[in-house]
Scaffold this motif. Sequence first.
Motif, PDB file in Angstrom:
ATOM      1  N   MET A 216      50.077 -38.185  40.388  1.00  0.00           N
ATOM      2  CA  MET A 216      51.488 -38.888  40.015  1.00  0.00           C
ATOM      3  C   MET A 216      51.640 -40.090  40.652  1.00  0.00           C
ATOM      4  SD  MET A 216      53.983 -35.641  39.653  1.00  0.00           S
ATOM      5  CE  MET A 216      53.636 -34.647  41.101  1.00  0.00           C
ATOM      6  N   LEU A 217      51.138 -40.480  42.015  1.00  0.00           N
ATOM      7  CA  LEU A 217      51.263 -41.674  42.561  1.00  0.00           C
ATOM      8  C   LEU A 217      50.398 -42.911  41.734  1.00  0.00           C
ATOM      9  CD1 LEU A 217      51.797 -41.796  46.583  1.00  0.00           C
ATOM     10  CD2 LEU A 217      53.245 -42.773  44.609  1.00  0.00           C
ATOM     11  N   ARG A 218      49.203 -42.192  41.369  1.00  0.00           N
ATOM     12  CA  ARG A 218      48.171 -43.221  40.783  1.00  0.00           C
ATOM     13  C   ARG A 218      48.839 -43.530  39.353  1.00  0.00           C
ATOM     14  NH1 ARG A 218      44.277 -39.412  42.959  1.00  0.00           N
ATOM     15  NH2 ARG A 218      43.953 -38.379  40.968  1.00  0.00           N
ATOM     16  N   ILE A 219      49.352 -42.759  38.488  1.00  0.00           N
ATOM     17  CA  ILE A 219      49.747 -43.172  37.215  1.00  0.00           C
ATOM     18  C   ILE A 219      51.038 -43.874  37.723  1.00  0.00           C
ATOM     19  CG2 ILE A 219      50.841 -42.401  35.241  1.00  0.00           C
ATOM     20  CD1 ILE A 219      49.373 -39.600  35.883  1.00  0.00           C
ATOM     21  N   LEU A 220      51.801 -44.025  38.522  1.00  0.00           N
ATOM     22  CA  LEU A 220      52.928 -44.656  38.761  1.00  0.00           C
ATOM     23  C   LEU A 220      52.402 -46.183  39.222  1.00  0.00           C
ATOM     24  CD1 LEU A 220      56.175 -44.825  39.007  1.00  0.00           C
ATOM     25  CD2 LEU A 220      55.792 -44.369  41.563  1.00  0.00           C
ATOM     26  N   PHE A 221      51.478 -46.224  39.795  1.00  0.00           N
ATOM     27  CA  PHE A 221      50.834 -47.761  40.354  1.00  0.00           C
ATOM     28  C   PHE A 221      50.187 -48.355  39.019  1.00  0.00           C
ATOM     29  CE2 PHE A 221      52.251 -46.464  44.573  1.00  0.00           C
ATOM     30  CZ  PHE A 221      52.416 -47.715  45.164  1.00  0.00           C
ATOM     31  N   SER A 222      49.620 -47.530  38.269  1.00  0.00           N
ATOM     32  CA  SER A 222      48.754 -47.981  37.083  1.00  0.00           C
ATOM     33  C   SER A 222      49.944 -48.586  36.002  1.00  0.00           C
ATOM     34  CB  SER A 222      47.776 -47.001  36.557  1.00  0.00           C
ATOM     35  OG  SER A 222      48.585 -45.981  35.718  1.00  0.00           O
ATOM     36  N   ARG A 223      51.012 -48.023  35.962  1.00  0.00           N
ATOM     37  CA  ARG A 223      52.087 -48.585  35.090  1.00  0.00           C
ATOM     38  C   ARG A 223      53.017 -49.456  35.792  1.00  0.00           C
ATOM     39  NH1 ARG A 223      49.088 -45.743  32.989  1.00  0.00           N
ATOM     40  NH2 ARG A 223      49.390 -44.091  31.513  1.00  0.00           N
ATOM     41  N   LEU A 224      53.384 -49.589  37.138  1.00  0.00           N
ATOM     42  CA  LEU A 224      54.370 -50.533  37.787  1.00  0.00           C
ATOM     43  C   LEU A 224      53.557 -51.432  38.691  1.00  0.00           C
ATOM     44  CD1 LEU A 224      57.286 -48.049  38.246  1.00  0.00           C
ATOM     45  CD2 LEU A 224      56.687 -49.395  36.017  1.00  0.00           C
ATOM     46  N   GLY A 225      52.434 -51.050  39.002  1.00  0.00           N
ATOM     47  CA  GLY A 225      51.852 -52.125  40.325  1.00  0.00           C
ATOM     48  C   GLY A 225      51.517 -53.575  39.635  1.00  0.00           C
ATOM     49  N   LYS A 226      51.675 -54.476  40.538  1.00  0.00           N
ATOM     50  CA  LYS A 226      51.678 -55.793  40.170  1.00  0.00           C
ATOM     51  C   LYS A 226      50.789 -56.585  41.430  1.00  0.00           C
ATOM     52  CE  LYS A 226      54.157 -56.455  36.716  1.00  0.00           C
ATOM     53  NZ  LYS A 226      54.460 -55.348  36.170  1.00  0.00           N
ATOM     54  N   PRO A 227      49.668 -57.075  41.036  1.00  0.00           N
ATOM     55  CA  PRO A 227      48.881 -57.117  39.764  1.00  0.00           C
ATOM     56  C   PRO A 227      48.271 -55.783  39.043  1.00  0.00           C
ATOM     57  CG  PRO A 227      47.498 -57.843  41.531  1.00  0.00           C
ATOM     58  CD  PRO A 227      48.630 -57.616  42.051  1.00  0.00           C
ATOM     59  N   HIS A 228      48.309 -55.874  37.741  1.00  0.00           N
ATOM     60  CA  HIS A 228      47.582 -54.536  37.311  1.00  0.00           C
ATOM     61  C   HIS A 228      46.287 -54.663  37.302  1.00  0.00           C
ATOM     62  CE1 HIS A 228      47.202 -51.382  34.171  1.00  0.00           C
ATOM     63  NE2 HIS A 228      46.339 -52.027  33.792  1.00  0.00           N
ATOM     64  N   ILE A 229      45.555 -53.744  37.985  1.00  0.00           N
ATOM     65  CA  ILE A 229      44.128 -53.681  38.221  1.00  0.00           C
ATOM     66  C   ILE A 229      43.424 -52.736  37.356  1.00  0.00           C
ATOM     67  CG2 ILE A 229      44.282 -54.466  40.322  1.00  0.00           C
ATOM     68  CD1 ILE A 229      43.900 -51.552  41.476  1.00  0.00           C
TER      69      ILE A 229
ATOM     70  N   ALA B  73      60.392 -42.746  33.538  1.00  0.00           N
ATOM     71  CA  ALA B  73      61.523 -41.563  34.283  1.00  0.00           C
ATOM     72  C   ALA B  73      60.930 -40.228  34.478  1.00  0.00           C
ATOM     73  CB  ALA B  73      62.898 -41.686  33.495  1.00  0.00           C
ATOM     74  N   PRO B  74      60.546 -39.696  33.226  1.00  0.00           N
ATOM     75  CA  PRO B  74      59.684 -38.306  33.624  1.00  0.00           C
ATOM     76  C   PRO B  74      58.868 -38.207  34.727  1.00  0.00           C
ATOM     77  CG  PRO B  74      59.587 -39.062  31.368  1.00  0.00           C
ATOM     78  CD  PRO B  74      60.041 -40.198  32.097  1.00  0.00           C
ATOM     79  N   LEU B  75      58.028 -39.350  35.051  1.00  0.00           N
ATOM     80  CA  LEU B  75      56.966 -39.106  36.062  1.00  0.00           C
ATOM     81  C   LEU B  75      57.810 -39.496  37.156  1.00  0.00           C
ATOM     82  CD1 LEU B  75      54.043 -39.517  37.102  1.00  0.00           C
ATOM     83  CD2 LEU B  75      54.349 -41.840  36.686  1.00  0.00           C
ATOM     84  N   LEU B  76      58.718 -39.979  37.506  1.00  0.00           N
ATOM     85  CA  LEU B  76      59.500 -40.220  38.720  1.00  0.00           C
ATOM     86  C   LEU B  76      60.242 -38.945  39.143  1.00  0.00           C
ATOM     87  CD1 LEU B  76      60.808 -43.878  38.520  1.00  0.00           C
ATOM     88  CD2 LEU B  76      59.446 -43.201  40.152  1.00  0.00           C
TER      89      LEU B  76
END
Length: 799
Positions: A126-139, A346-349
């Motif tokens: 779930m953390l990986r999905i969160l960072f792939s959506r909100l992480g900057k820069p997007h990698i 929101a559902p992921l969080l």
Amino acid sequence: MSMATRTDTQSPALHVADSHDLIRVHGARENNLKDVSIEIPKRRLTVFTGVSGSGKSSLVFDTIAAESQRMINETYSAFVQGFMPTPARPEVDVLDGLTTAIIVDQQRMGADPRSTVGTATDANAMLRILFSRLGKPHIGPPSAYAFNVPSVRASGAITVERGAKKAVKATFNRTGGMCTRCEGRGTVSDIDLTQLYDDSKSLAEGAFTIPGWKSDSFWTVRVYAESGLLDPDKPIRKYTEKEMQDFLHREPTKVKVEGVNLTYEGLIPKIQKSFLSKDKEAMQPHIRAFVERAVTFTTCPECDGTRLSEGARSSKIERIGIADACAMQISDLAEWVRGLKEPSVAPLLAALQHTLDSFTEIGLGYLSLERPAGTLSGGEAQRVKMIRHLGSSLTDVTYVFDEPTIGLHPHDIQRMNGLLLRLRDKGNTVLVVEHKPETIAIADHVVDLGPGAGTGGGTVCFEGTLEGLRASGTVTGRHLDDRAAVKETVRKPTGTLEIRGATANNLQNVDVDIPLGALVVVTGVAGSGKSSLVHGSLPRQMGAENVVSIDQGAIRGSRRSNPATYTGLLDPIRKAFAKANGVKPALFSANSEGACPTCNGAGVIYTDLAMMAGVSSPCEECDGKRFQASVLEYHLAGRDISEVLAMSVTEAGEFFGAGEAHTPAAHKILERLADVGLGYLTLGQPLTTLSGGERQRLKLATHMAGKGGVYVLDEPTTGLHLADVEHLLGLLDRLVDSGKSVIVIEHHQAVMAHADWIVDLGPGAGHDGGRIVFEGTPADLVATRSTLTGEHLAAYVGT
């Protein structure tokens, strides 16, 4: 829209569907069960009690849960079943009223270095999905943040067979988050070459110092000396740069030695494959000692132990990277996630928040997601497995727990009891194997097995309520209200072990003096730093050779391993048989020359039936005795080797203690087995059939002959019945009186009350712990009640 009104009143007759409110077991004969027949109420909390080895696990896990899982597996297609374990139907006449079983056991989690608390609970996913959506820069996608996924790039021509065949040029890219240097392990191994060879000698002079590498060994040493790539008569220190490269790092190369085609490989990759890829605990002691000398593990300099690639480390949410998130204490990470307000995820969080809160609720908020799964204790591993079930919407499920209070401080047991009751109140059947009176007290229904252990157990001694158990007169009923008194006079220490500035894991610069020549108990809530203090500091202070450490790790062994082979008892027995009959000792080993040729010494023939349950049947040649007929003609004091292996420890102690079969070396080992309460075990019983408590006591018996001056025991009451705790305390006293120092990490109040000195850590877990909150005698701890442990111990002894 109007709602239909109900005109029916409650039916006076019970609906037939509501009549199935019992799990019925008739004629259970698994392991030591003697035709057990019981009825267990559904949607209630049932606790199974009895002395260690009485048959609790055989009834609950090997019969009820095993049959439920087997029947569920049969609903899958034959193709799917081919990939699943295929247990045979348990030995039982009737099993009726079963529901889907979810087993939450004490099995340690995989010790693979890439398995962490986060990967085991889906929190990392779930953390990986969160960072792939909100992480900057997007990698990249979620895989770009996964330390288990390497980056892959490929290009070339592929042939597409659709209509007319045609070649198409294609490229393939997958972005992974694995650090290329340590391959997602977080540590890199460095091999000390001086431990592998003596560079002043040549290969012909026997330069190798690796265990088992003899100078005439065709497959190891001679392939180097006679490969033609190296000069066998030149000292290794005089090799040229190219020769050294070939010697240490050469890729696998085909060579011919004395007309035989062999593979030559550089020494370092060969050592890595033959030693470092194996589990250290499963190695023979001299091999393990060599690996510990020759190999050092250091934090990966490229990823700084985070296991992640540079790209994955650079992407952040509110200045926090995924490596920072996994390194946080889970209770802190839950607070950080709670502060993220992003409607698009929101559902992921919400799902991630629930999982992290479950850790805190179950008393594991002090862990971090990067913690290797193999370092969790048995109790921690069991509670991690519980997390995925806490928020489950399933009802009418059978949850099966194996001593869920293991590793829990009395303060935490109340929380665990609440969770068990919550699962029951949702309409589930909860079956618990347990020894702690605090958990037995919340049971709706109690099943007591016994009266003894092994062949002396396997029957139901009592079924009913807690009050009925107290009045029943069974071993459990008699000991249910046992309370140890605080020791009035304590031993004077013979010396002091000074630990200064301990900082392992969560320890906060701890200074403590541990008395030697006494029984010292280290206690505190789960996660307070007990193991970090004892296992992290003692071997360094005393020297590893002076410390005998007996932990909760599983005993590794196949179904061929048994108490006789594990303890070294079989060696003097074989020698005694060989001397009495004038033949070789190897004849009396079922794993060597004496083995029955038909079953290879297993005693049974296994037939694999692919996706169906395999069949095992006694070997017709040896009648399950495992030895050749000619070997069974040799006798010692009128008994053959198969009859000796069928003896119990108590019987064998009498047999080898006097008379014609008198064997002092064997008798000494048998005495130690009886001392730890394993007199009922048979010498040839497979290790795979032993309970958790039996395995730990078998370890204790094996290590009691150790030369170390300090014994460290990690929760030795695990799996012990209330009646056996007194026996254990007597054993610990004998160890101390023989001149040893005994340090016990323990939560059981009876052991605390019996101690000469208590070291209490806390006050909380994780970064709220790691400090000494009390040092002194049990009487002082009870008198001051200054800590959580003090309060619970005072309540226990009734002051």
